[in-house]
Scaffold this motif. Structure first.
Motif, PDB file in Angstrom:
ATOM      1  N   MET A 126       0.842  -1.199  -0.139  1.00 37.02           N
ATOM      2  CA  MET A 126       0.128  -0.004  -0.141  1.00 37.02           C
ATOM      3  C   MET A 126       0.888   1.005   0.023  1.00 37.02           C
ATOM      4  SD  MET A 126      -2.600  -1.091   3.106  1.00 37.02           S
ATOM      5  CE  MET A 126      -1.502  -2.165   4.017  1.00 37.02           C
ATOM      6  N   THR A 127       1.734   1.310   1.088  1.00 35.11           N
ATOM      7  CA  THR A 127       2.509   2.470   1.105  1.00 35.11           C
ATOM      8  C   THR A 127       3.513   2.805   0.072  1.00 35.11           C
ATOM      9  OG1 THR A 127       2.577   1.704   3.416  1.00 35.11           O
ATOM     10  CG2 THR A 127       4.315   3.590   2.895  1.00 35.11           C
ATOM     11  N   SER A 133       0.114   7.254   5.783  1.00 37.20           N
ATOM     12  CA  SER A 133      -0.982   7.395   6.716  1.00 37.20           C
ATOM     13  C   SER A 133      -2.065   7.426   5.704  1.00 37.20           C
ATOM     14  CB  SER A 133      -1.032   8.565   7.446  1.00 37.20           C
ATOM     15  OG  SER A 133       0.084   8.284   8.428  1.00 37.20           O
ATOM     16  N   PHE A 157       8.773   0.521   1.923  1.00 33.36           N
ATOM     17  CA  PHE A 157       8.577  -0.194   3.354  1.00 33.36           C
ATOM     18  C   PHE A 157       7.758  -1.698   3.046  1.00 33.36           C
ATOM     19  CE2 PHE A 157       7.985   4.387   5.020  1.00 33.36           C
ATOM     20  CZ  PHE A 157       9.609   4.442   5.118  1.00 33.36           C
ATOM     21  N   THR A 159       6.877  -5.370   3.652  1.00 35.61           N
ATOM     22  CA  THR A 159       7.410  -6.454   4.357  1.00 35.61           C
ATOM     23  C   THR A 159       7.383  -7.516   3.244  1.00 35.61           C
ATOM     24  OG1 THR A 159       6.395  -5.654   6.345  1.00 35.61           O
ATOM     25  CG2 THR A 159       6.788  -7.918   6.318  1.00 35.61           C
ATOM     26  N   THR A 366      -0.761   4.383  12.061  1.00 36.93           N
ATOM     27  CA  THR A 366       0.149   4.835  13.349  1.00 36.93           C
ATOM     28  C   THR A 366      -0.960   5.150  14.314  1.00 36.93           C
ATOM     29  OG1 THR A 366      -0.379   7.154  12.647  1.00 36.93           O
ATOM     30  CG2 THR A 366       1.589   6.182  11.968  1.00 36.93           C
ATOM     31  N   GLU A 368      -1.442   7.659  15.785  1.00 36.97           N
ATOM     32  CA  GLU A 368      -2.601   8.896  15.617  1.00 36.97           C
ATOM     33  C   GLU A 368      -3.722   8.471  14.575  1.00 36.97           C
ATOM     34  OE1 GLU A 368       1.084   8.626  15.343  1.00 36.97           O
ATOM     35  OE2 GLU A 368       1.197   9.699  17.242  1.00 36.97           O
TER      36      GLU A 368
ATOM     37  N   GLN B 280      -8.485  18.476  17.059  1.00 34.00           N
ATOM     38  CA  GLN B 280      -7.891  17.148  17.099  1.00 34.00           C
ATOM     39  C   GLN B 280      -7.451  16.944  18.309  1.00 34.00           C
ATOM     40  OE1 GLN B 280      -4.186  16.357  15.179  1.00 34.00           O
ATOM     41  NE2 GLN B 280      -5.350  14.828  13.904  1.00 34.00           N
TER      42      GLN B 280
ATOM     43  N   ARG D 269       7.075  17.167   5.317  1.00 31.52           N
ATOM     44  CA  ARG D 269       6.469  16.115   4.922  1.00 31.52           C
ATOM     45  C   ARG D 269       4.751  16.307   4.978  1.00 31.52           C
ATOM     46  NH1 ARG D 269       6.714  10.854   2.782  1.00 31.52           N
ATOM     47  NH2 ARG D 269       5.041   9.451   3.504  1.00 31.52           N
ATOM     48  N   GLN D 337       8.376   9.024  16.159  1.00 35.47           N
ATOM     49  CA  GLN D 337       6.756   8.877  16.032  1.00 35.47           C
ATOM     50  C   GLN D 337       6.570   9.912  14.992  1.00 35.47           C
ATOM     51  OE1 GLN D 337       5.041   6.213  17.107  1.00 35.47           O
ATOM     52  NE2 GLN D 337       3.105   6.665  16.164  1.00 35.47           N
ATOM     53  N   GLY D 341       7.142   5.971   9.174  1.00 36.61           N
ATOM     54  CA  GLY D 341       7.988   4.922   8.967  1.00 36.61           C
ATOM     55  C   GLY D 341       9.521   5.242   8.798  1.00 36.61           C
TER      56      GLY D 341
HETATM   57  C1  LIG Z   1       9.207  -2.052   8.922  1.00 36.99           C
HETATM   58  C2  LIG Z   1       8.181  -1.903   8.155  1.00 36.99           C
HETATM   59  C3  LIG Z   1       7.251  -2.561   7.491  1.00 36.99           C
HETATM   60  C4  LIG Z   1       6.065  -2.019   6.706  1.00 36.99           C
HETATM   61  N1  LIG Z   1       5.122  -2.741   6.071  1.00 36.99           N
HETATM   62  C5  LIG Z   1       4.458  -2.348   5.247  1.00 36.99           C
HETATM   63  C6  LIG Z   1       3.741  -3.290   4.227  1.00 36.99           C
HETATM   64  O1  LIG Z   1       4.039  -4.643   4.312  1.00 36.99           O
HETATM   65  N2  LIG Z   1       2.906  -2.774   3.448  1.00 36.99           N
HETATM   66  C7  LIG Z   1       2.767  -1.569   3.418  1.00 36.99           C
HETATM   67  O2  LIG Z   1       1.801  -1.347   2.565  1.00 36.99           O
HETATM   68  N3  LIG Z   1       3.274  -0.677   4.307  1.00 36.99           N
HETATM   69  C8  LIG Z   1       4.104  -1.148   5.247  1.00 36.99           C
HETATM   70  N4  LIG Z   1       4.841  -0.152   6.131  1.00 36.99           N
HETATM   71  C9  LIG Z   1       4.465   1.094   5.824  1.00 36.99           C
HETATM   72  C10 LIG Z   1       3.778   1.713   7.158  1.00 36.99           C
HETATM   73  O3  LIG Z   1       2.207   1.358   7.089  1.00 36.99           O
HETATM   74  C11 LIG Z   1       3.659   3.246   7.194  1.00 36.99           C
HETATM   75  O4  LIG Z   1       4.998   3.762   7.422  1.00 36.99           O
HETATM   76  C12 LIG Z   1       2.729   3.830   8.015  1.00 36.99           C
HETATM   77  O5  LIG Z   1       1.433   3.762   7.741  1.00 36.99           O
HETATM   78  C13 LIG Z   1       2.916   5.467   8.351  1.00 36.99           C
HETATM   79  O6  LIG Z   1       3.107   6.038   6.926  1.00 36.99           O
HETATM   80  P1  LIG Z   1       4.275   6.946   6.713  1.00 36.99           P
HETATM   81  O7  LIG Z   1       5.700   6.159   7.290  1.00 36.99           O
HETATM   82  O8  LIG Z   1       3.966   7.543   5.297  1.00 36.99           O
HETATM   83  O9  LIG Z   1       4.020   8.301   7.661  1.00 36.99           O
HETATM   84  P2  LIG Z   1       3.404   9.501   7.560  1.00 36.99           P
HETATM   85  O10 LIG Z   1       1.891   9.386   7.026  1.00 36.99           O
HETATM   86  O11 LIG Z   1       3.984  10.550   6.707  1.00 36.99           O
HETATM   87  O12 LIG Z   1       3.075  10.027   8.960  1.00 36.99           O
HETATM   88  C14 LIG Z   1       4.109  10.858   9.761  1.00 36.99           C
HETATM   89  C15 LIG Z   1       3.718  11.196  11.155  1.00 36.99           C
HETATM   90  O13 LIG Z   1       2.463  12.054  11.094  1.00 36.99           O
HETATM   91  C16 LIG Z   1       1.083  11.409  11.508  1.00 36.99           C
HETATM   92  N5  LIG Z   1       0.163  11.795  10.916  1.00 36.99           N
HETATM   93  C17 LIG Z   1      -0.251  11.502   9.593  1.00 36.99           C
HETATM   94  N6  LIG Z   1      -1.578  11.841   9.569  1.00 36.99           N
HETATM   95  C18 LIG Z   1      -2.077  12.557  10.500  1.00 36.99           C
HETATM   96  C19 LIG Z   1      -3.054  13.192  11.030  1.00 36.99           C
HETATM   97  N7  LIG Z   1      -4.431  13.193   9.983  1.00 36.99           N
HETATM   98  N8  LIG Z   1      -3.275  13.811  12.182  1.00 36.99           N
HETATM   99  C20 LIG Z   1      -2.248  13.518  13.087  1.00 36.99           C
HETATM  100  N9  LIG Z   1      -1.171  13.035  13.055  1.00 36.99           N
HETATM  101  C21 LIG Z   1      -0.864  12.455  11.531  1.00 36.99           C
HETATM  102  C22 LIG Z   1       1.493  10.079  11.646  1.00 36.99           C
HETATM  103  O14 LIG Z   1       0.886   9.252  12.915  1.00 36.99           O
HETATM  104  C23 LIG Z   1       3.148   9.848  11.923  1.00 36.99           C
HETATM  105  O15 LIG Z   1       3.413  10.253  13.355  1.00 36.99           O
HETATM  106  C24 LIG Z   1       5.829  -0.478   6.851  1.00 36.99           C
HETATM  107  C25 LIG Z   1       6.511   0.294   7.601  1.00 36.99           C
HETATM  108  C26 LIG Z   1       7.840  -0.284   8.097  1.00 36.99           C
HETATM  109  C27 LIG Z   1       8.621   0.799   8.806  1.00 36.99           C
END
Ligand SMILES: Cc1cc2nc3c(=O)[nH]c(=O)nc-3n(C[C@H](O)[C@H](O)[C@H](O)COP(=O)(O)OP(=O)(O)OC[C@H]3O[C@@H](n4cnc5c(N)ncnc54)[C@H](O)[C@@H]3O)c2cc1C
Ligand SMILES: Cc1cc2nc3c(=O)[nH]c(=O)nc-3n(C[C@H](O)[C@H](O)[C@H](O)COP(=O)(O)OP(=O)(O)OC[C@H]3O[C@@H](n4cnc5c(N)ncnc54)[C@H](O)[C@@H]3O)c2cc1C
Ligand SMILES: Cc1cc2nc3c(=O)[nH]c(=O)nc-3n(C[C@H](O)[C@H](O)[C@H](O)COP(=O)(O)OP(=O)(O)OC[C@H]3O[C@@H](n4cnc5c(N)ncnc54)[C@H](O)[C@@H]3O)c2cc1C
Ligand SMILES: Cc1cc2nc3c(=O)[nH]c(=O)nc-3n(C[C@H](O)[C@H](O)[C@H](O)COP(=O)(O)OP(=O)(O)OC[C@H]3O[C@@H](n4cnc5c(N)ncnc54)[C@H](O)[C@@H]3O)c2cc1C
Lengths: 380, 380, 380, 380
Positions: A126-127, A133, A157, A159, A366, A368, B280, D269, D337, D341
């Motif tokens: 997905m990501t 998020s 990311f 898995t 997350t 959040e 929020q 971001r 956090q 990711g």
């Molecule tokens: C080891 C690992 C394995 C993974 N495996 C998979 C997988 O198999 N398949 C897959 O698809 N993905 C996978 N992921 C991805 C993972 O699901 C995402 O990293 C996660 O959903 C967060 O997305 P992001 O990293 O883009 O963070 P972002 O979306 O950029 O978020 C950054 C921060 O902003 C916060 N935030 C975002 N929106 C809001 C809001 N509206 N209000 C308040 N805070 C907010 C978040 O909570 C976070 O703290 C994996 C990630 C890792 C690190």
């Protein structure tokens, strides 16, 4: 609090899994952490024992058991030995759901047999670099061209990203349709233009291959579409609760493990002429963690029961996900502290637990995002 | 998380209790807070409906139902209207246990009928000015003199202290026997030398009569001994889990109530042109509280199930007690904050909830004592 | 951490204040809590000693001292005896600032002499039933009609609301001017159409008169406008840091007080044959609170130094405000817990401290609003 | 809160250090993390710039400056670039203190010149495999045999353990003398029987050599005794506050760094079409962390001032140590956090900060030991 959800069949299954974990995984996991990936053979060995396909129909080589308690047992036993590199859960708890519910008979016949034997390793993508998020921000596109979808974009990311033979890719198939413009398409190993990036270097989960995937005009037959076009998000919404519960199962089991490990440690280690576990602060810390671990377990078990009864709501799964993983984080942190300087040494399992834990509050949605979901459910 | 422990009989009982609470208690509770006590009639009305003696054998006028879910329902409904002055729980959840398990047939015949009708109000007196957490420090003595026990000493913080007709007093009967030197003796209203102190002025629970009791050469027939001499502590250890679960039931119900009340408030109240619930921070705060309230409820419900199955351990009850009451404290505090300045005004129910809540982590065994118990259970 | 900001003159002032507090306030405060207000005479006594006007120019009967350390000492000593009903701080730390900076010479001559003697008690009225956090939502209007402003609207939660002779009212003078449409207008006791509501019943601050104020076509001479029309918010922004620092001074002093009180208690009170202060959990709890109390004091003292140097920023004041008051809340709560059942009894000072404390994170700008301000300052 | 403790000389020194860090350390640190140690040359380069001996008398090649603000600047700048492998602080803030206060002139002449040039790298060895928190449990013995001490035992977790040329070893010299039976003895590289264990594999501080040291009948001239025999603990008690303040300086600087890094990240971001820093939860989280970082800095700065004035007490240093390091831990965790990711990926500096941070609440005296000290100071 005694757990009450398991009966004798489950316990027998647990024995099988435990033996497998101790014999086939535990002795090699350190080595796998060094190379950053687990060998495909471990998947096949698990498949041979029925650990990967128990939830699949018997006609495709599965066990025909629709009972998430088995999924939980598998996850718990893997967690119990700290084998954080084993990505079975993606197969058994995530991909399985999509295939079972939305794949056509033809697709099932095509994919499930090797899914069950472990010859086919799966992933779900997905990501993307630009969006995690906010799934609606997905840009990877799939355009129907004749009988094929042409896929362009990249995922990150993921898995099992290196090992995976079959990847369920969330693609934007209709940019004009908003939330209804996404579809789930399976991409198989070897498809032209489908490249994997490097195995990402992470804080922990050292034996788990997490990778970027690139799609450059990848053509897949339109028979690789899972379910209906445009239904991708509906499917995710339907299956994400099960994914989140999986993560909660890990969290509860991890709490159990590190508390046990730490109780042992503090009974042994002495300072000021007494076991450090005898200081009231240590006792209260561990009593607090034990309390919360049991409370978490009861909630997880009840969630399993409700999932089995098709009653686990999106909100309840989100609640369990954030709460148990935040608890796991706190628990591991405080248990490490009780190890003193040794907690910081790589050779102590608590230190590895610390590294493996930090991702739990992030992936699968997350903390959040979980709270966003819950707040919405409360009408706020 | 949908609750699953109740069936139709329970729901019918809940309806009865709810109607009773809304008709007989709610309209008067403010007044009772002003006078610092509830009238004896409310006990008799409850008795008439079978709310006080449902757990007692039918031969003594009880309902003959051994199912703690009924106790929970009674407590939940009283909590739902914030009727913190109603001390039924002492009767139904605490004293009932001692009488059912340890009272002789003669005692049962003597006391239970009026216990069930509400003509006899009960209390249990453990705490003394000099000792609360450490029950082994109890100094109130009962010396056998012929056919009578002669009791000397004083108790404090006794719930229903003013209204009580029958008080189970924990007395030291054999100073040389250590933990085996304590006994439970019933003292009845009117016994010579048995005086009540003033109705204590407290932060909250304004309608609940909490009082000191003085025993100056009080003579009671030796037939007032409950169970065996020297077994007092064994009995307490056996029955305290149920008392603690009662307090957890209150805590979970109180969380439910104040969250609901606050969700309503934040949807109505506006600032910066928006409902304050839409910020929020408000949403995340309430999502957090809601999550924990549900987790608490699941644990409480499972505890009730295990109590009914005679499987609730001392440790599990202690865990539930401290965790749910600390949660209640946090919940009420944060909900008050969401009310802004209005949260500090006595006319808003959240402010009364704030005052009523603070005792929960203290009585029935403090959070610290619960952690001592749990730590001990872990071998620390 | 030894405090280093005071010199001999400050200490002498502290002695004066302490004697005054102990002689004139402490013996009567309980009584004032019962009646819900402090007598005007206490203001005049304080005025006679120079405690109310030390910051005012000598020509108007003030002390001519521009040094917030004196304000802090006054507040600290009042807090030290728990005299939460004394509203001097409104006069010395809030209203003083507006009058000093923005009042005309004519206004100073009119109001300051009695301000200094305590014959004139002041208040500041921003909050309205419909708006507290969002000052731009203020609806009380002042329309210039000839030489008079005609004021309509109502205010609520006004400290000193019953006693006040001179109220600085934030009014909307130009609805079309947005944030620049508010002005500060003084309304004097006796103005026709200016009514006070009841003295509000609150959780704590029982001796402090907090009231609603109603303005029904109240006419005041246009000479009662403070400063320039439309500048109301600019003035508030400029003076709120000092108000917030005042609240932080209270918070730090309150922490000091309840920790000291609790340390004494836990050294005396015994359980299990030992002072309860000797249990490691008690020691760690108090060590934690003591640490944070000192850290808070150092920050408050540095803030005072920077305020004196005209360098305390809006952000830093907001930081101190939320952090010290949240700390106070935690501190009082945990100290109450250490008192066991006695902490819940009104006769113990810790219980009153508990009640007085809860408003601190709300008035003067809630914790949430402080974080909004800080976040904005960080460019978020 | 603007920092006020530095003047122009300090700022000039900061410029020097910053340039050095950016030019000489930053480009190589990743490489040093891979090899697990920093090269000796970096010490000599720092020595050449006067960064290692500024606090030493000029006659021995030092800068002759007794002002801990310089120590703080050095530490802050190293922390600012995340150069956690650089162990200068052991030399400048710890060992320096013992040598300055207790070494004889002969010893100073022998050791200080190369200490200042960086040719001699130092370490201090207290901890042993069997004892860390409880220094009185030290078993490494030094027995006077003629003109030599014969040392036996082992030490562990010694920072600079591999690189060190001169190690101050805490030895038991008189087992019968209790706390007065320990002495500080210098052991030099090359002494026969003095072996180093492996460079320990740790969660973080990857470029810092932490090692076990073994002493097998190591003979050192009795002139290597630092100060008086039996005074070892007195010396430790006297110098540990400075060590703890050093750790607080790191903590405050680390908070500053990760907050700045995270604020930048969340402004860039995007999710849901907005910078993630614009969500109220992100803003409140960062506002909270910023508040506490500033409060920590003010406390650290005041501690530096008091240390310079020889007034920093053992208690205040302990308070700063635990509080700032616990804050650092919380800050880094929450900032990670906010990275989603990416926070879990080794290439992001926040992930390395996470790994480096975890030891801070453990070494230099654990949080628990700090609270023991503080509690004792409160008479509990
Ligand atoms: C080891 C690992 C394995 C993974 N495996 C998979 C997988 O198999 N398949 C897959 O698809 N993905 C996978 N992921 C991805 C993972 O699901 C995402 O990293 C996660 O959903 C967060 O997305 P992001 O990293 O883009 O963070 P972002 O979306 O950029 O978020 C950054 C921060 O902003 C916060 N935030 C975002 N929106 C809001 C809001 N509206 N209000 C308040 N805070 C907010 C978040 O909570 C976070 O703290 C994996 C990630 C890792 C690190
Ligand atoms: C409103 C109200 C109703 C009550 N109703 C009843 C009733 O009906 N019947 C009855 O018998 N009692 C009743 N109680 C008493 C109540 O159970 C006691 O107050 C409670 O058990 C605590 O005892 P204490 O007040 O003596 O506190 P203490 O025992 O003096 O404890 C003081 C503090 O020390 C802590 N402490 C004590 N021992 C330890 C330890 N070993 N380690 C760490 N910390 C420790 C405690 O946790 C507490 O924080 C009531 C109390 C109140 C306020
Ligand atoms: C005892 C007492 C004395 C007082 N004295 C005075 C006085 O002398 N003069 C005077 O003018 N006022 C006074 N006040 C009023 C006080 O300043 C206000 O109560 C306070 O500013 C909060 O406003 P509110 O009550 O309207 O709460 P609301 O503004 O309704 O806030 C309700 C909740 O929403 C939250 N919230 C609001 N906006 C946001 C946002 N954007 N994001 C997240 N959360 C938000 C708040 O933090 C709060 O938790 C007093 C109040 C009391 C109780
Ligand atoms: C990277 C690193 C660098 C180091 N550098 C040095 C160095 O240069 N020189 C040196 O001499 N040492 C060094 N140390 C050692 C460090 O100071 C010790 O690890 C630390 O003091 C804790 O001791 P311990 O590991 O033996 O823990 P233990 O003493 O075994 O403590 C284990 C746990 O018990 C708790 N505990 C202990 N006593 C009590 C009590 N009375 N009450 C409550 N809880 C208690 C502790 O807080 C801790 O949580 C270093 C350690 C590390 C990891």
């Amino acid at each position: 609090m005694k757990r009450t959800i398991f009966d004798a069949d489950h316990e027998a299954f647990r024995d099988t899994v435990r033996t497998f974990c101790e014999k086939e995984i535990a002795p090699h996991h350190d080595e796998w952490e060094k190379v950053g990936i687990v060998p495909r053979e471990i998947w096949e060995k698990a498949g041979a024992l029925g650990l990967l396909g128990f939830m699949m129909p018997e006609e495709y080589g599965g066990g025909g058991v629709d009972d998430f308690r088995y999924n939980a047992i598998l996850t718990e036993e893997i967690t119990r030995i700290g084998a954080s590199g084993i990505g079975f859960v993606i197969q058994t708890d995530l991909v399985s759901g999509y295939l079972l519910s939305y794949a056509s008979d033809e697709q099932k016949a095509r994919w499930l047999p090797k899914f069950c034997t472990g010859e086919t390793i799966t992933a779900i993508a997905m990501t993307e670099p630009g969006t995690g998020s906010d799934l609606q921000g997905i840009k990877t596109s799939a355009v129907l061209d004749g009988d094929e979808y042409v896929i362009n974009g990249s995922k990150t990311f993921i898995t099992n990203g290196i090992n995976a033979d079959l990847v369920l890719v969330v693609c934007q198939t209709d940019p004009s349709a908003g939330a209804m413009g996404f579809s789930l398409i399976a991409v198989e190993r070897g498809a032209e233009g489908f490249e994997r990036g490097r195995n990402l270097d992470k804080i922990g989960l050292k034996a788990q291959d997490t990778a970027e995937l690139f799609f450059d005009n990848v053509r897949v037959p339109k028979e690789n579409l899972i379910g209906e076009p445009g239904q991708g998000f509906i499917y995710l919404m339907e299956k994400l609760p099960q994914e989140r519960l999986s993560i909660s199962v890990v969290a509860a089991a991890a709490c159990r493990r590190v508390i046990d490990m730490t109780v042992d440690y503090v009974k042994e280690r002495k300072a000021f002429g007494k076991p450090i576990g005898s200081f009231q602060n240590s006792r209260f810390t561990l009593a607090t963690l034990e309390t919360e671990a049991r409370i978490a377990q009861v909630f997880v078990d009840e969630s399993i029961t409700q999932l089995n009864a098709k009653q686990l709501t999106v909100d309840d799964a989100a609640m369990g996900k954030w709460w148990t993983t935040e608890l796991q984080k706190k628990t591991v942190d405080q248990c490490l502290q009780l190890h003193g300087g040794y907690g910081y040494m790589s050779e102590y399992p608590i230190s590895k637990a610390y590294l493996d834990t930090r991702i739990q509050t992030i992936y699968g949605g997350t903390t959040e995002i979980m709270k966003e979901i819950i707040g919405r459910g409360m009408g706020l």
